[in-house]
Scaffold this motif. Structure first.
Motif, PDB file in Angstrom:
ATOM      1  N   LEU A 118       0.808  -1.219   0.000  1.00 38.88           N
ATOM      2  CA  LEU A 118       0.000   0.000   0.000  1.00 38.88           C
ATOM      3  C   LEU A 118       0.845   1.274   0.000  1.00 38.88           C
ATOM      4  O   LEU A 118       0.301   2.369  -0.144  1.00 38.88           O
ATOM      5  CB  LEU A 118      -0.931   0.002   1.216  1.00 38.88           C
ATOM      6  CG  LEU A 118      -2.037  -1.057   1.213  1.00 38.88           C
ATOM      7  CD1 LEU A 118      -2.763  -1.073   2.550  1.00 38.88           C
ATOM      8  CD2 LEU A 118      -3.028  -0.788   0.085  1.00 38.88           C
ATOM      9  N   GLY A 119       2.161   1.141   0.194  1.00 37.82           N
ATOM     10  CA  GLY A 119       3.022   2.311   0.122  1.00 37.82           C
ATOM     11  C   GLY A 119       3.790   2.642   1.380  1.00 37.82           C
ATOM     12  O   GLY A 119       4.451   3.687   1.445  1.00 37.82           O
ATOM     13  N   ALA A 120       3.739   1.779   2.401  1.00 31.82           N
ATOM     14  CA  ALA A 120       4.489   2.043   3.625  1.00 31.82           C
ATOM     15  C   ALA A 120       5.988   1.972   3.365  1.00 31.82           C
ATOM     16  O   ALA A 120       6.468   1.120   2.612  1.00 31.82           O
ATOM     17  CB  ALA A 120       4.093   1.053   4.715  1.00 31.82           C
ATOM     18  N   HIS A 121       6.738   2.854   4.005  1.00 31.12           N
ATOM     19  CA  HIS A 121       8.200   2.834   3.947  1.00 31.12           C
ATOM     20  C   HIS A 121       8.757   1.792   4.904  1.00 31.12           C
ATOM     21  O   HIS A 121       9.721   1.085   4.597  1.00 31.12           O
ATOM     22  CB  HIS A 121       8.750   4.218   4.291  1.00 31.12           C
ATOM     23  CG  HIS A 121      10.243   4.293   4.376  1.00 31.12           C
ATOM     24  ND1 HIS A 121      10.948   3.998   5.532  1.00 31.12           N
ATOM     25  CD2 HIS A 121      11.168   4.615   3.437  1.00 31.12           C
ATOM     26  CE1 HIS A 121      12.242   4.147   5.302  1.00 31.12           C
ATOM     27  NE2 HIS A 121      12.408   4.522   4.042  1.00 31.12           N
ATOM     28  N   THR A 122       8.140   1.683   6.088  1.00 28.12           N
ATOM     29  CA  THR A 122       8.550   0.722   7.107  1.00 28.12           C
ATOM     30  C   THR A 122       7.307   0.112   7.719  1.00 28.12           C
ATOM     31  O   THR A 122       6.389   0.839   8.116  1.00 28.12           O
ATOM     32  CB  THR A 122       9.373   1.405   8.224  1.00 28.12           C
ATOM     33  OG1 THR A 122      10.525   2.017   7.638  1.00 28.12           O
ATOM     34  CG2 THR A 122       9.800   0.398   9.289  1.00 28.12           C
ATOM     35  N   ALA A 123       7.249  -1.208   7.793  1.00 28.23           N
ATOM     36  CA  ALA A 123       6.125  -1.903   8.426  1.00 28.23           C
ATOM     37  C   ALA A 123       6.675  -2.775   9.548  1.00 28.23           C
ATOM     38  O   ALA A 123       7.613  -3.549   9.335  1.00 28.23           O
ATOM     39  CB  ALA A 123       5.360  -2.744   7.408  1.00 28.23           C
ATOM     40  N   ILE A 124       6.079  -2.655  10.731  1.00 25.91           N
ATOM     41  CA  ILE A 124       6.593  -3.283  11.945  1.00 25.91           C
ATOM     42  C   ILE A 124       5.585  -4.313  12.440  1.00 25.91           C
ATOM     43  O   ILE A 124       4.408  -3.986  12.642  1.00 25.91           O
ATOM     44  CB  ILE A 124       6.818  -2.221  13.049  1.00 25.91           C
ATOM     45  CG1 ILE A 124       7.720  -1.091  12.540  1.00 25.91           C
ATOM     46  CG2 ILE A 124       7.370  -2.861  14.313  1.00 25.91           C
ATOM     47  CD1 ILE A 124       7.571   0.199  13.322  1.00 25.91           C
TER      48      ILE A 124
END
Length: 328
Positions: free
Chosen positions: A184-190
């Protein structure tokens, strides 16, 4: 007569029933929508359980967003006419075959969208816009932490923030949801089950923190959210636990930070109309350009609203659950 989902007592999803109800007529400034699809939100689950403060003037029944065709207009309505394909932000009553809504809370169906897709965005778009664009003032070049990547709010907020040029960091509760967040366009997913989101957020921003946090968890995350904020950052709380919790004023003052806690449903009609106008002006072009796409997890017939609630409560969804009437 028409039909709508109702429940006579708070309880599990099984209390929801499709029952006959009296037809409504629009007031002078209202429109009547023949509902074809309605979005399901966490607020609906809370209301069904008896844990949501329903505004006194809200229409009866669950449902905070819908899409359909205008079936009648009030005598003072000038911007809409019978036959228009629309979607709407509601104060309630969307789980129905018909609903009356103030004309200022109606939006056009985005070009190329089905009614199912159109029903997925009014509540989330208005909430994200009101809180991140207006309250937090998020803009291109800034960064935001969005909690709940797999939910309706999270999936929309990630796309909107990325579309305006912000850097998006997000949390999710499974590997599949982490992967969806990147798509979806996240730079960082945690993955919050395995990693500390405070440490990961600070690492992703070289220790600076984020300019805004959009939180759907509430009290349990308050202190950790504050530690994620950059100087002059803004924490916006839009859901989650409302239990009492201490607030570290020193943490706020050192960061020159601010905290907002908001609910969209109980706002005055004039405020909602202003928010809807902002979404039509600033967000709808991004949707129609394909920079924000609908994320639909599942679709259920209106009569199976209980099953839809069960699925949303399971935590397995990515995106929105939609109910459809026989017209779809």
């Amino acid at each position: 007569m028409t039909a709508a989902i109702r429940f006579t007592r708070p309880g599990p999803p099984s209390v929801l029933r499709l029952v006959p109800v009296e037809r409504q007529a629009p007031g002078p400034g209202d429109v009547l929508i023949a509902v074809e699809a309605a979005g399901v939100n966490n607020a609906d689950l809370l209301e069904r359980r008896g844990h949501y403060p329903v505004p006194a003037d809200a229409p009866p029944g669950l449902g905070l967003e819908c899409a359909g065709t205008i079936a009648a207009v009030g005598r003072e309505v000038r911007d809409w006419q019978v036959g228009d394909r629309v979607c709407a932000l509601l104060a309630g009553g969307g789980y129905a075959e018909e609903v009356v809504v103030p004309a200022g809370q109606v939006l056009p169906v985005p070009r190329g969208f089905t009614m199912i897709e159109a029903a997925s965005f009014p509540e989330v778009a208005c909430t994200v816009y009101a809180n991140l664009a207006v309250l937090a003032g998020l803009r291109a070049g800034q960064s935001v932490l969005v909690h709940g990547a797999g939910g309706g709010f999270g999936s929309f907020a990630i796309q909107w923030a990325a579309a305006i040029g912000a850097t998006v960091i997000t949390t999710a509760g499974s590997r599949a949801k982490v992967d969806a967040a990147y798509a979806l366009g996240a730079h960082t997913a945690i993955d919050y089950r395995t990693d500390d989101f405070v440490t990961a957020t600070l690492d992703a921003t070289n220790g600076r923190g984020v300019d805004a946090v959009l939180d759907v968890v509430g009290a349990d995350y308050l202190q950790r959210n504050l530690r994620c904020l950059a100087p002059d950052g803004h924490l916006v709380i839009i859901g989650g636990s409302a239990t009492r919790t201490p607030l570290d004023l020193g943490e706020l003052m050192v960061r020159r930070a601010s905290v907002s806690a908001t609910m969209l449903r109980g706002r005055p009609k004039a405020q909602k109309a202003e928010i809807v106008a902002g979404v039509i002006r600033d967000v709808l072009p991004l949707i129609e350009a394909g920079r924000i796409r609908p994320v639909i997890d599942s679709v259920f017939p209106l009569a199976q609203a209980g099953r839809a609630h069960e699925l949303l409560e399971s935590g397995r969804t990515v995106g929105k659950i939609i109910l459809t009437s026989g017209a779809v």
